[in-house]
Design a protein around this motif. Structure first.
Motif, mmCIF file in Angstrom:
data_model
loop_
_atom_site.group_PDB
_atom_site.id
_atom_site.type_symbol
_atom_site.label_atom_id
_atom_site.label_comp_id
_atom_site.label_asym_id
_atom_site.label_seq_id
_atom_site.Cartn_x
_atom_site.Cartn_y
_atom_site.Cartn_z
ATOM 1 N N GLY A 89 0.831 -1.197 0.000
ATOM 2 C CA GLY A 89 0.000 0.000 0.000
ATOM 3 C C GLY A 89 0.865 1.247 0.000
ATOM 4 O O GLY A 89 1.956 1.268 0.577
ATOM 5 N N ILE A 90 0.394 2.298 -0.628
ATOM 6 C CA ILE A 90 1.183 3.519 -0.733
ATOM 7 C C ILE A 90 1.145 4.302 0.576
ATOM 8 O O ILE A 90 0.208 4.185 1.364
ATOM 9 C CB ILE A 90 0.702 4.401 -1.898
ATOM 10 C CG1 ILE A 90 -0.735 4.883 -1.669
ATOM 11 C CG2 ILE A 90 0.809 3.643 -3.216
ATOM 12 C CD1 ILE A 90 -1.209 5.888 -2.706
ATOM 13 N N ALA A 91 2.181 5.111 0.774
ATOM 14 C CA ALA A 91 2.260 5.961 1.964
ATOM 15 C C ALA A 91 2.034 7.423 1.630
ATOM 16 O O ALA A 91 2.034 8.268 2.521
ATOM 17 C CB ALA A 91 3.618 5.791 2.643
ATOM 18 N N THR A 92 1.855 7.726 0.344
ATOM 19 C CA THR A 92 1.577 9.106 -0.042
ATOM 20 C C THR A 92 0.771 9.137 -1.332
ATOM 21 O O THR A 92 0.963 8.302 -2.223
ATOM 22 C CB THR A 92 2.865 9.918 -0.228
ATOM 23 O OG1 THR A 92 2.519 11.276 -0.533
ATOM 24 C CG2 THR A 92 3.729 9.369 -1.350
ATOM 25 N N ALA B 80 -0.016 9.458 4.535
ATOM 26 C CA ALA B 80 0.619 9.188 5.830
ATOM 27 C C ALA B 80 1.979 9.861 5.951
ATOM 28 O O ALA B 80 2.369 10.312 7.038
ATOM 29 C CB ALA B 80 0.757 7.681 6.026
ATOM 30 N N LEU B 81 2.702 9.952 4.860
ATOM 31 C CA LEU B 81 4.050 10.518 4.874
ATOM 32 C C LEU B 81 4.083 11.926 5.466
ATOM 33 O O LEU B 81 5.093 12.330 6.052
ATOM 34 C CB LEU B 81 4.603 10.521 3.443
ATOM 35 C CG LEU B 81 5.999 11.096 3.228
ATOM 36 C CD1 LEU B 81 7.038 10.312 4.027
ATOM 37 C CD2 LEU B 81 6.348 11.095 1.741
ATOM 38 N N LEU B 82 2.994 12.665 5.332
ATOM 39 C CA LEU B 82 2.973 14.064 5.757
ATOM 40 C C LEU B 82 2.590 14.239 7.221
ATOM 41 O O LEU B 82 2.580 15.371 7.716
ATOM 42 C CB LEU B 82 1.990 14.852 4.881
ATOM 43 C CG LEU B 82 2.224 14.806 3.368
ATOM 44 C CD1 LEU B 82 1.207 15.682 2.656
ATOM 45 C CD2 LEU B 82 3.641 15.237 3.022
ATOM 46 N N TRP B 83 2.286 13.144 7.937
ATOM 47 C CA TRP B 83 1.727 13.288 9.279
ATOM 48 C C TRP B 83 2.532 12.551 10.347
ATOM 49 O O TRP B 83 2.032 12.251 11.426
ATOM 50 C CB TRP B 83 0.269 12.796 9.287
ATOM 51 C CG TRP B 83 -0.565 13.577 8.330
ATOM 52 C CD1 TRP B 83 -0.870 13.251 7.043
ATOM 53 C CD2 TRP B 83 -1.146 14.860 8.556
ATOM 54 N NE1 TRP B 83 -1.625 14.234 6.448
ATOM 55 C CE2 TRP B 83 -1.807 15.240 7.359
ATOM 56 C CE3 TRP B 83 -1.184 15.726 9.647
ATOM 57 C CZ2 TRP B 83 -2.495 16.445 7.237
ATOM 58 C CZ3 TRP B 83 -1.873 16.925 9.524
ATOM 59 C CH2 TRP B 83 -2.513 17.274 8.329
ATOM 60 N N GLU C 103 10.675 7.101 1.763
ATOM 61 C CA GLU C 103 10.709 8.416 2.394
ATOM 62 C C GLU C 103 10.184 8.333 3.831
ATOM 63 O O GLU C 103 10.723 8.975 4.740
ATOM 64 C CB GLU C 103 9.877 9.410 1.580
ATOM 65 C CG GLU C 103 10.442 9.718 0.203
ATOM 66 C CD GLU C 103 9.979 8.742 -0.873
ATOM 67 O OE1 GLU C 103 10.115 9.066 -2.066
ATOM 68 O OE2 GLU C 103 9.474 7.645 -0.518
ATOM 69 N N LEU C 104 9.132 7.543 4.029
ATOM 70 C CA LEU C 104 8.600 7.379 5.380
ATOM 71 C C LEU C 104 9.633 6.715 6.284
ATOM 72 O O LEU C 104 9.842 7.141 7.433
ATOM 73 C CB LEU C 104 7.308 6.562 5.339
ATOM 74 C CG LEU C 104 6.564 6.386 6.669
ATOM 75 C CD1 LEU C 104 5.049 6.330 6.439
ATOM 76 C CD2 LEU C 104 6.996 5.120 7.409
ATOM 77 N N VAL C 105 10.297 5.685 5.781
ATOM 78 C CA VAL C 105 11.317 5.003 6.581
ATOM 79 C C VAL C 105 12.438 5.966 6.955
ATOM 80 O O VAL C 105 12.940 5.951 8.093
ATOM 81 C CB VAL C 105 11.868 3.782 5.821
ATOM 82 C CG1 VAL C 105 13.106 3.219 6.517
ATOM 83 C CG2 VAL C 105 10.794 2.703 5.702
ATOM 84 N N SER D 206 15.058 8.970 11.325
ATOM 85 C CA SER D 206 15.597 10.218 11.876
ATOM 86 C C SER D 206 15.056 10.524 13.264
ATOM 87 O O SER D 206 15.687 11.256 14.033
ATOM 88 C CB SER D 206 15.290 11.387 10.935
ATOM 89 O OG SER D 206 13.899 11.700 10.943
ATOM 90 N N ILE D 207 13.879 9.958 13.601
ATOM 91 C CA ILE D 207 13.314 10.215 14.933
ATOM 92 C C ILE D 207 13.268 8.947 15.787
ATOM 93 O O ILE D 207 12.654 8.932 16.855
ATOM 94 C CB ILE D 207 11.911 10.856 14.838
ATOM 95 C CG1 ILE D 207 10.937 9.971 14.055
ATOM 96 C CG2 ILE D 207 11.993 12.230 14.211
ATOM 97 C CD1 ILE D 207 9.519 10.540 13.993
#
Length: 759
Positions: A213-216, A259-262, A286-288, A293-294
């Protein structure tokens, strides 16, 4: 009340109910996406795929069609939304997994998740396939709000169903995966919550599993694709319908559903399980990167097939369940998460021109001293000689990552090893693991043997030997294998690409409970043949599963070994090969044998090959019968095979490197309990069963075999071989015997075999 008044009242009630009924039309449903429609579509190109069916495991109980939310006022009247629930049949408390079906936000239903839910439940989870509103009943954000409501309901009813309210995960497939990722990333987001029931209960989840499934939605490719589809077809594509229009018309929905933006520190850990189709990974990497990073945990797994709905089908169904359960166990059950050692973070340069064996080995050794860890090869090409993995270490090659073997044999030291059925000193492989239980190699990256130089040297040596009329061996030109595992129990190779091996590609010696899944294994015929590049060699191994692989090397596909020679059956160094399952594999055109027993095998027992597709010119089942070795091949089943091959069966003497070792022994072979069933192939002919003169064949049976062949002749020297409903070009085959001279000619490798090597 008199009869007249009663009639009036009844009529009024009836009219009222009819009026009410007319205001609540039936919910429109798109039924185009079902397991069975998908099965029909996929099996057209992947006949090796077998639909996973619902089957309630022993020890699992179920609750069906439980209402989790009632929507009192919809265009379709009062609307109940339902879940199914599966859980271990005991009174213990377990983590929960809410499961969201796919179908492009406009089709499908919760039943699509039931087979997977049942299997995950038996591993100690409460699994909950969920119904949610689809197009055309509703558009975004209704489906997300339904999912959030379902999560709140699960937490509010945790005690009733034996659920730990602090350990709730959500998973999804395709469109459902987009919703699952969005639900898990937006923990604590009031904007995404909706106004469903159970508002005082949290909708946060503690883990997410996303299957293709896509994340953006807001990538340039997604936005452009929607506009192009509208122009070509004259109607909005389904994602734009769901989001209320094209990006330019409904930008807030497109952004809100991405999801990527939130991502925030409250976002849940995510496990991505993807097919080989890149479009369904949009936004994943990009999400990974943001998660990394956090400091939020992620996993990425790839099943390298062009089947988007891989989770519906064996052999990929099993991998999907195992990856999902493994991730949940790590997040919820305290299973150790191995530290990650990325090569480029530990002094290894991303440089394909410099041999970096020592630098890479230092990373492996460091991981061992720290209690183990996963060695990560990032995108790029890393040139290396022999690497030795240690207890507690595993190897992962990310997408675009390549470990490339040095073409200098001096980079592969001589060590105790195993070659051609003998325990000898030989050159190490590129990837080695000795007695590393639980060792894994995970893709989707590549291990490239870089074997061209060795192949040229090998054939040059063969040509010289023939010119000099002398014998030669496979070991005269020193060549490294690609992967060698010795004594590694519970090992797994998953989703990795293994190519261009100088010698055998993957060799497993004395390994038990081994899984090789979803791997691509290739070695060429042109411009130079890759000699003896067997795809998978099982040498004295027990309980092996090979599934979902593409095998296409210039020798055998799956080859069973275990020893050769007059005394091989007595040697403690040798062993049987038992309990082998090969399923859902595709066997390519370069092979010399699909499933081969020998040429170094003393005993093979309980071997099954099923649901496979062939695209080659060799035999489906090849039994190499050595006149210098006592051999027993028994309890072998071949079933449900389609495609194209050279022959169904080849049972012939194998005299290469023949030696009675100075004895008067007269070894014999025994072949018994062989079943070849439900075969539909195009081939040259049915094949040949003509072993050594004293070899015995017992209970060898063909059933429901239909081949289209160039020849209707079946060469068989054993009158007790049974043919039940066996046809060649629609007719019963013509059975003839094969004499010794003909046996040599019928051998698939006749062009490569030299009489000098039979002395």
């Amino acid at each position: 009340m008199d009869m007249k008044k009663a009639t009036v009242v009844f009529a009024a009630c009836l009219m009222s109910s009819l009026v009410g009924w007319s205001k609540a039309p039936e919910i429109p449903r798109d039924t185009s996406f079902t397991a069975y429609s998908t099965n029909k579509k996929i099996r057209k190109y992947h006949p090796e795929a077998v639909l996973a069916l619902p089957e309630l495991p022993a020890g699992v109980r179920e609750y069906r069609d439980v209402v989790y939310s009632t929507l009192p006022k919809t265009p379709y009247g009062r609307r109940d939304l339902h879940v199914d629930i599966f859980r271990p049949d005991d009174e213990k408390i377990y983590p929960a997994l809410l499961m969201i079906h796919g179908g492009g936000w406009n089709s499908g239903d919760k039943s699509l998740q039931v087979p997977m839910a049942q299997q995950i439940a038996k591993n100690g989870y409460v699994t909950i396939p969920v119904e949610y509103r689809l197009i055309p009943e509703a558009v975004y954000p209704a489906g997300l709000h339904d999912v959030k409501t379902a999560i709140r309901w699960v937490r509010a009813h945790a005690a009733e169903y034996g659920i730990d309210p602090d350990r709730i995960a959500v998973s999804g497939c395709s469109a459902g995966a987009q919703l699952a990722t969005l639900a898990g990333v937006t923990n604590g987001s009031r904007r995404h919550e909706g106004k469903g029931q159970w508002r005082k209960t949290s909708s946060d989840v503690q883990a997410v599993i996303s299957m293709d499934g896509i994340a953006t939605f807001v990538s340039e490719s997604n936005i452009a694709d929607a506009e192009e589809r509208l122009q070509k077809k004259g109607e909005l594509p389904v994602n734009a319908k769901w989001l209320g229009g094209l990006y330019k018309d409904s930008p807030e929905n497109w952004k809100e559903a991405s999801a990527l933006l939130w991502i925030t520190p409250k976002s849940a850990p995510v496990c991505f399980i993807n097919s080989g189709l890149p479009r369904y990974s949009d936004g994943r990497d990009e999400l990974v990167a943001v998660y990394d990073s956090i400091g939020i945990y992620t996993e990425r797994h790839r099943i390298p097939v062009d089947v988007h709905t891989f989770w519906f089908f064996h052999p990929w169904f099993e991998t999907t369940v195992e990856r999902a359960v493994g991730f949940l166990d790590r997040v919820f059950k305290g299973e150790k998460v191995a530290p990650r050692f990325k090569l480029t973070d530990h002094g290894v340069a991303n440089d394909s021109t410099v041999v970096q064996t020592a630098a890479i080995q230092r990373v492996i050794d460091k991981a061992e001293t720290m209690g183990g860890g996963e060695i990560i090869v990032p995108p790029g090409t890393f040139l290396s000689g022999a690497l030795f993995f240690k207890p507690g270490t595993t190897l992962r090659l990310e997408e675009g990552a390549v470990i490339k073997g040095s073409d200098n044999i001096e980079d592969y030291p001589l060590i105790p090893s195993r070659m051609e059925g003998r325990s000898i000193y030989y050159h190490a492989a590129l990837i080695n693991a000795y007695h590393v239980d639980g060792f894994e190699i995970n893709g989707p990256g590549t291990i490239n043997g870089n074997g061209y130089k060795f192949w040229v040297q090998f054939w040059d040596n063969v040509e010289r030997a023939r010119e000099e009329n002398r014998s030669w061996t496979n070991l005269e030109v020193r060549r490294p294998r690609l992967v060698f595992l010795w004594g590694c129990d519970n090992a797994r190779l998953s989703g990795v690409r293994m190519i261009n091996s100088a010698f055998w590609t993957s060799h497993f010696y004395l390994c038990n409970d081994l899984i090789v899944e979803n791997c691509e294994v290739q070695a060429p015929r042109e411009p130079v043949r890759a000699p003896s590049s067997d795809a998978i060699d099982l040498d004295g191994c027990h309980r092996v599963i090979v599934r979902g692989c593409y095998l296409n090397c210039d020798d055998d596909g799956v080859c069973l070994k275990g020893g050769k020679g007059v005394f091989a059956h007595k040697s403690h160094e040798n062993d049987s090969v038992t309990d082998v399952l090969v399923e859902g594999c595709v066997f390519g055109p370069n092979l010399h044998g699909t499933l081969t027993l020998g040429s170094e095998c003393v005993h093979a027992n309980n071997v099954v090959l099923r649901n496979c597709r062939l695209d080659n010119d060799c035999s489906l089942l090849r039994l190499k019968m050595r006149p210098d070795t006592y051999q027993v091949y028994e309890n072998i089943r071949i079933e449900n095979v389609t495609g194209r091959c050279g022959s169904v069966v080849e049972v012939l003497p194998w005299k290469q490197f023949f030696s009675l070792e100075g004895t008067d022994e007269k070894p014999v072979g025994l072949i018994r309990n062989i079943s070849i069933k439900n075969i539909d192939l195009k081939c040259n002919g049915l094949g040949v069963i003509a072993a050594n003169p004293d070899d015995k064949v017992e209970n060898f049976e063909f059933e429901n075999v239909a081949v289209k062949a160039e020849s209707d002749i079946f060469r068989c020297n054993y009158p007790d071989v049974k043919l039940k409903n066996v046809t060649v070009n629609g007719k019963r085959p013509v059975i003839m015997t094969a004499d010794e001279e003909m046996k040599d000619k019928l051998n698939f490798d006749a062009v490569d075999l030299d009489k000098n090597n039979e002395k």
